[in-house]
Design an enzyme around this catalytic site. Structure first.
Site, PDB file in Angstrom:
ATOM      1  N   HIS A 118     -12.908  39.355 -24.686  1.00 54.88           N
ATOM      2  CA  HIS A 118     -11.741  39.262 -25.540  1.00 54.88           C
ATOM      3  C   HIS A 118     -12.087  39.605 -26.945  1.00 54.88           C
ATOM      4  CE1 HIS A 118     -12.593  35.006 -25.634  1.00 54.88           C
ATOM      5  NE2 HIS A 118     -12.540  35.209 -26.941  1.00 54.88           N
TER       6      HIS A 118
HETATM    7  P1  TYD Z   1     -11.331  31.373 -23.138  1.00 57.56           P
HETATM    8  O1  TYD Z   1     -11.590  31.402 -24.772  1.00 57.56           O
HETATM    9  O2  TYD Z   1     -10.513  32.480 -22.442  1.00 57.56           O
HETATM   10  O3  TYD Z   1     -12.795  31.380 -22.615  1.00 57.56           O
HETATM   11  P2  TYD Z   1     -13.952  32.604 -22.614  1.00 57.56           P
HETATM   12  O4  TYD Z   1     -14.860  31.906 -23.687  1.00 57.56           O
HETATM   13  O5  TYD Z   1     -14.444  32.882 -21.263  1.00 57.56           O
HETATM   14  O6  TYD Z   1     -13.337  33.769 -23.205  1.00 57.56           O
HETATM   15  O7  TYD Z   1     -10.910  29.801 -22.797  1.00 57.56           O
HETATM   16  C1  TYD Z   1     -11.201  29.320 -21.563  1.00 57.56           C
HETATM   17  C2  TYD Z   1     -10.012  28.164 -21.347  1.00 57.56           C
HETATM   18  O8  TYD Z   1     -10.322  27.078 -22.001  1.00 57.56           O
HETATM   19  C3  TYD Z   1      -8.751  28.753 -21.733  1.00 57.56           C
HETATM   20  O9  TYD Z   1      -7.800  28.349 -20.471  1.00 57.56           O
HETATM   21  C4  TYD Z   1      -8.386  28.235 -23.015  1.00 57.56           C
HETATM   22  C5  TYD Z   1      -9.317  26.973 -22.905  1.00 57.56           C
HETATM   23  N1  TYD Z   1      -9.712  26.607 -24.508  1.00 57.56           N
HETATM   24  C6  TYD Z   1      -9.276  25.627 -25.307  1.00 57.56           C
HETATM   25  O10 TYD Z   1      -8.174  24.916 -24.712  1.00 57.56           O
HETATM   26  N2  TYD Z   1      -9.704  25.358 -26.379  1.00 57.56           N
HETATM   27  C7  TYD Z   1     -10.532  26.249 -26.850  1.00 57.56           C
HETATM   28  O11 TYD Z   1     -10.873  25.919 -28.198  1.00 57.56           O
HETATM   29  C8  TYD Z   1     -11.212  27.316 -26.282  1.00 57.56           C
HETATM   30  C9  TYD Z   1     -12.062  28.181 -27.017  1.00 57.56           C
HETATM   31  C10 TYD Z   1     -10.528  27.601 -24.949  1.00 57.56           C
END
Ligand code: TYD
Length: 138
Positions: A54
């Site tokens: 992303h």
């Molecule tokens: P996401 O940022 O999509 O993960 P990736 O590192 O794979 O891109 O986050 C995964 C899940 O965790 C999503 O449901 C949102 C949650 N999340 C939080 O609640 N707080 C945070 O600070 C982050 C980074 C993610």
């Protein structure tokens, strides 16, 4: 013209090391070029799994391999670069508007992220095609 990827630099963090081990201390606006609103860390990442995939509209981040190693692939819509992180005293500064993917986590790898804003799902750009469209509108 400086590209967004050129702005994503490796930052050498302060390190206090002796025979008993090492400590790294990070101060907002001093060791990282932004105010720190949030700290989160990725761990228990299974072998072969990828994270990220992303971009962010406003969020600035410093990404650190607090333990183990992983690769960070950065893409500004025109070019890509991949940085292998494997030192707890090296941070990768990731500016807004850059697509990032995290690959090749080592066993026990911990990805520590210092972030400039609280979590906000509306601030994400998800889907690579959406990212390219967003970049063209800028
Ligand atoms: P996401 O940022 O999509 O993960 P990736 O590192 O794979 O891109 O986050 C995964 C899940 O965790 C999503 O449901 C949102 C949650 N999340 C939080 O609640 N707080 C945070 O600070 C982050 C980074 C993610």
């Amino acid at each position: 013209m400086e590209s967004l990827l050129d702005s994503c630099t490796l930052i050498n963090l302060p390190r206090e090391a002796n025979r008993q081990g090492s400590v790294t201390e990070v101060h907002r606006l001093v060791d990282v070029p932004f105010d720190i609103a949030r700290v989160y860390y990725l761990y228990d990442v299974p072998g072969g799994a990828s994270r990220g995939g992303h971009s962010h509209k406003e969020l600035k981040q410093l990404v650190v391999a607090a333990s183990g190693s992983f690769d960070v692939m950065l893409d500004d819509g025109r070019e890509r670069k991949t940085i292998h992180l494997n030192r707890p005293y090296l941070g990768l500064y990731v500016v807004p508007g850059v697509w990032r993917e995290l690959h090749n986590f080592s066993s026990g790898g911990i990805c520590l992220v210092l972030a400039s804003m609280p979590y906000d799902a509306n601030e994400y750009i998800r889907g690579y095609e959406n990212f390219l469209a967003y970049r063209k509108l800028k």
